[in-house]
Every structure is written in C-alpha cells, then in structure tokens.
Design an enzyme around this catalytic site. Structure first.
Site, PDB file in Angstrom:
ATOM      1  N   LYS A  95      21.866  36.225  45.174  1.00  0.00           N
ATOM      2  CA  LYS A  95      21.220  36.570  43.897  1.00  0.00           C
ATOM      3  C   LYS A  95      22.303  36.847  42.879  1.00  0.00           C
ATOM      4  O   LYS A  95      23.211  37.636  43.122  1.00  0.00           O
ATOM      5  CB  LYS A  95      20.343  37.823  44.054  1.00  0.00           C
ATOM      6  CG  LYS A  95      19.455  38.069  42.844  1.00  0.00           C
ATOM      7  CD  LYS A  95      18.277  37.132  42.864  1.00  0.00           C
ATOM      8  CE  LYS A  95      17.522  37.125  41.541  1.00  0.00           C
ATOM      9  NZ  LYS A  95      18.234  36.386  40.474  1.00  0.00           N
ATOM     10  N   LYS A 119      25.619  45.532  44.615  1.00  0.00           N
ATOM     11  CA  LYS A 119      24.501  46.009  43.798  1.00  0.00           C
ATOM     12  C   LYS A 119      23.162  45.874  44.525  1.00  0.00           C
ATOM     13  O   LYS A 119      22.364  46.824  44.560  1.00  0.00           O
ATOM     14  CB  LYS A 119      24.471  45.222  42.483  1.00  0.00           C
ATOM     15  CG  LYS A 119      23.490  45.735  41.459  1.00  0.00           C
ATOM     16  CD  LYS A 119      23.539  44.883  40.192  1.00  0.00           C
ATOM     17  CE  LYS A 119      24.889  44.915  39.538  1.00  0.00           C
ATOM     18  NZ  LYS A 119      24.924  44.164  38.259  1.00  0.00           N
ATOM     19  N   LYS A 131      27.015  34.300  42.228  1.00  0.00           N
ATOM     20  CA  LYS A 131      27.231  34.208  40.782  1.00  0.00           C
ATOM     21  C   LYS A 131      27.656  32.791  40.444  1.00  0.00           C
ATOM     22  O   LYS A 131      28.261  32.086  41.277  1.00  0.00           O
ATOM     23  CB  LYS A 131      28.319  35.189  40.325  1.00  0.00           C
ATOM     24  CG  LYS A 131      28.161  35.623  38.873  1.00  0.00           C
ATOM     25  CD  LYS A 131      27.061  36.660  38.727  1.00  0.00           C
ATOM     26  CE  LYS A 131      26.992  37.209  37.314  1.00  0.00           C
ATOM     27  NZ  LYS A 131      26.022  38.316  37.211  1.00  0.00           N
ATOM     28  N   THR A 215      17.476  45.529  32.334  1.00  0.00           N
ATOM     29  CA  THR A 215      18.828  46.041  32.572  1.00  0.00           C
ATOM     30  C   THR A 215      19.116  47.237  31.676  1.00  0.00           C
ATOM     31  O   THR A 215      19.634  48.268  32.130  1.00  0.00           O
ATOM     32  CB  THR A 215      19.876  44.938  32.356  1.00  0.00           C
ATOM     33  OG1 THR A 215      19.563  43.815  33.187  1.00  0.00           O
ATOM     34  CG2 THR A 215      21.265  45.440  32.716  1.00  0.00           C
ATOM     35  N   ASN A 246      21.035  42.289  24.949  1.00  0.00           N
ATOM     36  CA  ASN A 246      19.829  42.801  25.598  1.00  0.00           C
ATOM     37  C   ASN A 246      20.052  44.163  26.240  1.00  0.00           C
ATOM     38  O   ASN A 246      19.194  45.049  26.181  1.00  0.00           O
ATOM     39  CB  ASN A 246      19.345  41.820  26.667  1.00  0.00           C
ATOM     40  CG  ASN A 246      18.701  40.584  26.069  1.00  0.00           C
ATOM     41  OD1 ASN A 246      18.267  40.602  24.920  1.00  0.00           O
ATOM     42  ND2 ASN A 246      18.652  39.508  26.819  1.00  0.00           N
ATOM     43  N   SER A 374      14.292  41.114  38.642  1.00  0.00           N
ATOM     44  CA  SER A 374      14.424  39.753  39.156  1.00  0.00           C
ATOM     45  C   SER A 374      13.820  39.645  40.553  1.00  0.00           C
ATOM     46  O   SER A 374      13.188  38.647  40.905  1.00  0.00           O
ATOM     47  CB  SER A 374      15.900  39.340  39.196  1.00  0.00           C
ATOM     48  OG  SER A 374      16.364  38.991  37.916  1.00  0.00           O
TER      49      SER A 374
END
Length: 443
Positions: A95, A119, A131, A215, A246, A374
């Site tokens: 992820k 995380k 990533k 976030t 954001n 997510s």
C-alpha cells in the site's frame, strides 16, 4: 579468548557506529533511505529474539525501475524514469502512493515504501508497504501529456500491482483524476473493471467519502490526543504550518475551528505571517485561485528561513521530507511537532528535539489518516458496499486514537520517544509475521 563482556561491548559499539553513520550520511547527503535505516537501527535493542529478522526491514522485497516514453503534444518523444518499490508484504498487499515530482529517485521511493510498511503496521492495517513515482514536474505537462504519462507508467508496472498485490494511491503531484487513469488502464488490461486496484479515486468511480481530507484530519486528531496528554490546550495555541495542500490546509482549518491561531504558513511560493491568526478558510480559497500562499492580503510575507524562528506552540511540517535539520531543531519554539509529511525530521534533529523536551508525533502515525481511509475505500470496493462520510470519520477517529494510545503507552513502558515507540510496535508486528510465515524454501 574474548570474554562475553567484551563481545557485548564490541557489538554495542558496532551498533552505535552504524546508527551514527546512517544518521550523519542521511543529513549530509539528504538521503531518505539512510534516515530510515538509522531509525531501524535505533529499534534493535527493544526487539529481543525478533532482532534476528531485522534485515527483513533493511531490504526492499522488490524494486522496479521502468522507462516511460511519452508522445508529447508537439509530436516529440520524451523518456521519463518511473519506479515502484514493494518494501514488505509480510502482513498483506503493498500500500502506498504514486508521486510525480522532479526530485523523485530510487532512494526516496525506497524510503517512502519502507515508511508505509511501518505506518500500516502501527495502525494495525492488513497491508505491507509500497511506493511509486515518476521523475517529472507535472506542472510542465498538458493534461493530455499527463494522461499519456500516467497510462504508460501504469502499463509498465501493471504486472506487480493489483487489489491483492499492491494498491497505489495519490501522493505529491497526483490526485483522484490520475488514480482514475490508473484504474482504467489496469482494468482495460484485465478485461473488466477493477475498482480496488487503487484508492483515492473519484467518489463516483468507487472512491471513499472523506478520503481527500483524511490525512489532515488524522494530523489534527493525533495532535489533539497528544496535546491533551502533555497538558497543552488547543484553544489559544499558535500553529505554524509548512505546506498548504490537502494535508496542511485541512489540519490548519480544523485547528483554527477548535480555537487555535494559525500564525504562519509556508509553501513553495512563500512564507506568510499574521500574529493575530490567519483566516484559514480564506487562505485555502486564495491557494486554490493563485496556486500558493504568496500574495495573501491579510498577512505579512517573511523570509523562508524565518519560518523556523516563529513563536508557535504547534508546528506542522506537511511538505516534503528532510525539512527539520539539526540546526533548525536547536531553534524551534514549538512544544509539539506534528509530522504531516513523510520523513520531515532527520534522526539527529530528532535527538535534539527530544533533549529539548519537544514532543514529536512521528509521520508513521500522525499522517496515517490517509492510508486508514484508503483501507476503508479498499474494503468498500471489495464488498461493493459504501459508508457515509460520518461513518468514515467516526471509524477513522477511533482507529487513530487507539493507535496513539498504543504508541503513548509503549513509550511510557520503554522510556523512549514516540517515534521509537511507534517503530517498536510496528517492527514487532511485522517481524512476528515474518517469523510465523517462515522462509521459503527452508533448509
């Protein structure tokens, strides 16, 4: 024959040398990967028997570099370099976002994928870390060129992504529209619509309500939790924010609505200051219209480096990694640092802040609201059943608060800072999964 005591001292010195080497190289060479390795080295003394598996976390499982040729609007062909790194998949599919930025390189993507591993484990989500990125300035491309770039990149990495393999999401320089192109390209190659291949999509294409603000909301929720524990009232506190996308804008707005004063904001266009507090809603509208905070009427523009001297109880670095250096850590006035960005604090700076009594809420928990929602989006896509935004926010707040409590309690138990505590929790979960799954093939 060397005594056991001498062996222990030698091992201890070797470990100290490794930490100092990673730490020094990270700051001197702006190496995100070396920063991550230094963070892992610091956790080793707390892991007991699981230490034998620690190299699992020092080596990405898979790193793919792809050439991305694109036909430009003028008919010329340009080649861009793209990456997808899957750091660890012991606890579930990868992820992590896809970043479009001129400074993207393999070192950075490896580090970002590793931080995603940590995380997701801290939040106890059933994912590993991954990533991706392309070295490109998306602002220099037309919409048509950006779409061709995204679709070609997706085609190049499509064999390693998927809803049960690796699930991309937006990151710096990408957005829901880019995720829609990724989903569509992948779905075309599969022969049917696969909404669960990415998260952060437009809501009408299987995206989740609450994802865009998640976030920033997570930064606010974790900040409030820790502020309460250290006796820092939010109402009346001064807040400085680096980055007003954001993440930074949503966190700033929520803090302002709770009675805090956002006195300073910095982004790539400039640094603005108002001792009485900035109107965060108006500033957000200004940024949407003008592309940055520069020129905002109700503020004074100050030098970029002066941002780190601003008198504020709460600092939110929500831009890029490697922002809080040792020099800046020595002069920060904040009592609480909330890492909205990934890897904004160098290990040496972390030590200085800890010595000075500044509490740092680390990125791996502070900005994990995005990956948490997510996860909700992925679950909704897999079940074709969707929740309201109120339900999303309630679930997000519960998971974030529980994770903060776990990290705080572990820090008290181990007498360490919150970053080390978060890494202890995450590493225990990841390495236990590695241990239980075993190594294939065996002897």
């Amino acid at each position: 024959m060397i005594s056991e005591q001498l062996k222990a001292e030698a091992n201890h010195n070797k470990q100290d040398f490794a930490v100092e080497t990673h730490l020094s190289y990270a700051q001197q060479n702006n190496s995100a990967w070396m920063t991550y390795l230094a963070q892992i080295e610091r956790v080793k003394p707390f892991l007991g028997d699981l230490t034998q598996y620690i190299d699992t976390l020092k080596n990405p499982k898979r790193a793919l570099i792809v050439d991305v040729p694109v036909v430009m609007d003028d008919g010329s062909i340009r080649h861009f370099e793209g990456y997808r790194v899957q750091h660890n998949l012991s606890r579930g599919p990868g992820k992590g976002g896809i970043r479009f930025h001129p400074n993207v390189d393999l070192n950075e993507v490896m580090a970002l994928s590793a931080w995603m591993t940590i995380k997701t484990a801290v939040l106890n989500l059933p994912f590993g870390g991954a990533k991706g990125g392309i070295r490109v300035d998306p602002r220099q491309l037309s919409d048509a060129e950006l779409e061709r770039l995204t679709r070609r990149y997706t085609s190049e990495v499509s064999h390693i992504i998927g809803p049960q393999k690796d699930i991309p999401a937006p990151d710096v320089g990408t957005n829901p529209r880019v995720m829609a192109w990724v989903m569509d390209t992948y779905s075309i190659e599969q022969g049917h619509t696969v909404t669960g291949v990415v998260t952060g999509k437009p809501v009408h294409l299987g995206g989740s309500l609450g994802r865009v603000k998640a976030t920033g909301r997570g930064v606010f929720v974790t900040g409030c939790q820790i502020a309460q524990k250290i006796g820092l009232p939010i109402a009346g506190s001064r807040v400085a924010v680096q980055g007003f996308g954001n993440v930074g804008s949503e966190a700033a707005i929520l803090f302002a609505e709770t009675g805090a004063k956002v006195v300073c904001v910095q982004d790539h266009t400039g640094t603005i200051f108002n001792e009485a507090g900035l109107n965060t809603q108006a500033l957000q509208q200004h940024v949407q219209q003008h592309g940055g905070v520069a020129g905002f009427a109700d503020a004074t523009e100050i030098e970029a480096e002066a941002f780190w001297d601003v008198q504020a109880e709460i600092l939110i670095p929500a831009a890029l990694e490697g922002q809080i250096t040792a020099e800046r850590a020595e002069k920060l006035q904040a009592r609480l640092v909330l890492e909205g960005a990934n890897g904004p604090t160098y290990p040496e700076a972390d030590d200085i802040l800890h010595r000075r009594g500044v509490i740092v809420v680390p990125d791996v928990i502070c900005n994990a609201g995005g990956v948490t929602v997510s996860y909700f989006e992925w679950v909704q896509d897999m079940s074709s059943f969707f929740w309201s935004e109120t339900e999303i926010n309630q679930r997000l707040d519960t998971i974030m608060r529980d994770a903060v409590a776990d990290v705080w309690n572990k820090a008290q138990e181990k007498n360490c800072n919150l970053r080390t505590s978060a890494y202890i929790l995450a590493c225990e979960r990841i390495l236990m999964a590695r241990k239980e799954r075993g190594i294939y093939p065996g002897k």
